[in-house]
Design a protein around this motif. Sequence first.
Motif, mmCIF file in Angstrom:
data_model
loop_
_atom_site.group_PDB
_atom_site.id
_atom_site.type_symbol
_atom_site.label_atom_id
_atom_site.label_comp_id
_atom_site.label_asym_id
_atom_site.label_seq_id
_atom_site.Cartn_x
_atom_site.Cartn_y
_atom_site.Cartn_z
ATOM 1 N N MET A 1 -5.246 -12.486 -3.382
ATOM 2 C CA MET A 1 -3.951 -11.919 -3.701
ATOM 3 C C MET A 1 -4.106 -10.971 -4.886
ATOM 4 O O MET A 1 -4.663 -11.316 -5.914
ATOM 5 N N ALA A 2 -3.582 -9.774 -4.736
ATOM 6 C CA ALA A 2 -3.670 -8.761 -5.795
ATOM 7 C C ALA A 2 -2.571 -9.009 -6.825
ATOM 8 O O ALA A 2 -1.467 -9.427 -6.499
ATOM 9 N N ARG A 3 -2.902 -8.733 -8.070
ATOM 10 C CA ARG A 3 -1.939 -8.896 -9.162
ATOM 11 C C ARG A 3 -1.831 -7.574 -9.923
ATOM 12 O O ARG A 3 -2.820 -7.071 -10.436
ATOM 13 N N LEU A 4 -0.635 -7.022 -9.949
ATOM 14 C CA LEU A 4 -0.376 -5.745 -10.619
ATOM 15 C C LEU A 4 0.747 -5.915 -11.627
ATOM 16 O O LEU A 4 1.827 -6.403 -11.281
ATOM 17 N N LEU A 5 0.518 -5.531 -12.867
ATOM 18 C CA LEU A 5 1.532 -5.539 -13.914
ATOM 19 C C LEU A 5 2.225 -6.888 -14.045
ATOM 20 O O LEU A 5 3.434 -6.975 -14.262
ATOM 21 N N GLY A 6 1.466 -7.955 -13.877
ATOM 22 C CA GLY A 6 2.012 -9.300 -14.015
ATOM 23 C C GLY A 6 2.761 -9.802 -12.804
ATOM 24 O O GLY A 6 3.439 -10.828 -12.875
ATOM 25 N N VAL A 7 2.667 -9.095 -11.676
ATOM 26 C CA VAL A 7 3.372 -9.491 -10.452
ATOM 27 C C VAL A 7 2.347 -9.722 -9.353
ATOM 28 O O VAL A 7 1.475 -8.884 -9.119
ATOM 29 N N ASP A 8 2.441 -10.861 -8.678
ATOM 30 C CA ASP A 8 1.582 -11.129 -7.529
ATOM 31 C C ASP A 8 2.157 -10.392 -6.324
ATOM 32 O O ASP A 8 3.322 -10.584 -5.974
ATOM 33 N N LEU A 9 1.331 -9.560 -5.707
ATOM 34 C CA LEU A 9 1.790 -8.847 -4.517
ATOM 35 C C LEU A 9 1.849 -9.817 -3.350
ATOM 36 O O LEU A 9 0.969 -10.666 -3.199
ATOM 37 N N PRO A 10 2.863 -9.700 -2.492
ATOM 38 C CA PRO A 10 2.969 -10.601 -1.339
ATOM 39 C C PRO A 10 1.807 -10.411 -0.370
ATOM 40 O O PRO A 10 1.297 -9.299 -0.210
ATOM 41 N N ARG A 11 1.407 -11.486 0.260
ATOM 42 C CA ARG A 11 0.301 -11.436 1.239
ATOM 43 C C ARG A 11 0.818 -10.977 2.597
ATOM 44 O O ARG A 11 1.999 -11.098 2.897
ATOM 45 N N ASN A 12 -0.120 -10.481 3.414
ATOM 46 C CA ASN A 12 0.156 -10.090 4.803
ATOM 47 C C ASN A 12 1.283 -9.068 4.931
ATOM 48 O O ASN A 12 2.072 -9.128 5.865
ATOM 49 N N LYS A 13 1.394 -8.166 3.993
ATOM 50 C CA LYS A 13 2.373 -7.089 4.096
ATOM 51 C C LYS A 13 1.644 -5.777 3.908
ATOM 52 O O LYS A 13 0.602 -5.712 3.267
ATOM 53 N N SER A 14 2.189 -4.711 4.492
ATOM 54 C CA SER A 14 1.580 -3.402 4.273
ATOM 55 C C SER A 14 1.784 -3.031 2.809
ATOM 56 O O SER A 14 2.744 -3.453 2.166
ATOM 57 N N MET A 15 0.896 -2.216 2.272
ATOM 58 C CA MET A 15 0.920 -1.907 0.847
ATOM 59 C C MET A 15 2.207 -1.185 0.439
ATOM 60 O O MET A 15 2.708 -1.399 -0.656
ATOM 61 N N ARG A 16 2.773 -0.361 1.328
ATOM 62 C CA ARG A 16 4.005 0.341 0.972
ATOM 63 C C ARG A 16 5.167 -0.636 0.804
ATOM 64 O O ARG A 16 6.113 -0.356 0.066
ATOM 65 N N ILE A 17 5.099 -1.786 1.446
ATOM 66 C CA ILE A 17 6.119 -2.827 1.294
ATOM 67 C C ILE A 17 5.760 -3.749 0.126
ATOM 68 O O ILE A 17 6.617 -4.119 -0.669
ATOM 69 N N ALA A 18 4.495 -4.103 0.007
ATOM 70 C CA ALA A 18 4.059 -5.046 -1.027
ATOM 71 C C ALA A 18 4.277 -4.497 -2.432
ATOM 72 O O ALA A 18 4.621 -5.254 -3.346
ATOM 73 N N LEU A 19 4.109 -3.204 -2.616
ATOM 74 C CA LEU A 19 4.290 -2.614 -3.943
ATOM 75 C C LEU A 19 5.736 -2.703 -4.425
ATOM 76 O O LEU A 19 6.011 -2.643 -5.619
ATOM 77 N N ARG A 20 6.673 -2.858 -3.498
ATOM 78 C CA ARG A 20 8.080 -2.942 -3.874
ATOM 79 C C ARG A 20 8.410 -4.243 -4.593
ATOM 80 O O ARG A 20 9.514 -4.386 -5.128
ATOM 81 N N ALA A 21 7.484 -5.188 -4.619
ATOM 82 C CA ALA A 21 7.691 -6.434 -5.356
ATOM 83 C C ALA A 21 7.701 -6.172 -6.854
ATOM 84 O O ALA A 21 8.179 -6.997 -7.629
ATOM 85 N N ILE A 22 7.186 -5.023 -7.265
ATOM 86 C CA ILE A 22 7.170 -4.642 -8.676
ATOM 87 C C ILE A 22 8.523 -4.038 -9.022
ATOM 88 O O ILE A 22 9.009 -3.137 -8.329
ATOM 89 N N TYR A 23 9.135 -4.525 -10.092
ATOM 90 C CA TYR A 23 10.446 -4.049 -10.524
ATOM 91 C C TYR A 23 10.357 -2.571 -10.898
ATOM 92 O O TYR A 23 9.516 -2.171 -11.697
ATOM 93 N N GLY A 24 11.194 -1.744 -10.273
ATOM 94 C CA GLY A 24 11.201 -0.314 -10.547
ATOM 95 C C GLY A 24 10.411 0.497 -9.541
ATOM 96 O O GLY A 24 10.377 1.717 -9.635
ATOM 97 N N VAL A 25 9.764 -0.168 -8.573
ATOM 98 C CA VAL A 25 9.017 0.535 -7.531
ATOM 99 C C VAL A 25 9.796 0.386 -6.232
ATOM 100 O O VAL A 25 9.945 -0.722 -5.714
#
Length: 126
Positions: A1-25
């Motif tokens: 699982m990738a971790r960006l800016l203190g947020v764990d990106l969701p698994r099994n999602k395309s990157m354009r959707i997973a990046l939206r887990a970050i507040y402000g993206v």
Amino acid sequence: MARLLGVDLPRNKSMRIALRAIYGVGPKVAVDVLAAVGIDPNKSSNEISEEEVQQIRTALDEYTVEGDLRREIALNIKRLRDLGCYRGIRHRRGLPVRGQRTHTNARTRKGPAVAIAGKKSIKAMK
């Protein structure tokens, strides 16, 4: 699982959707960041390498996201409250700020409805 800016990106999602887990993206920023880095937006978040995560991290430095964005918004609201302007008063009272009606609806801002004692008996007298 990738971790960006203190947020764990969701698994099994395309990157354009997973990046939206970050507040402000949102959708646009996610696609722009992936295009700048050269990663396929449809690539799964499971398949991303640590090197690509680092590239995304550096690309996101151009944007105000997560803690900085939350802090900026909180300071803007605090400034409005301190000024005592109309919008600040609405924030202070927990009412809708942008002109929505409050006679009915507005339950998100006002909270759950509270019954007024004796209201039924007044109606019965009429």
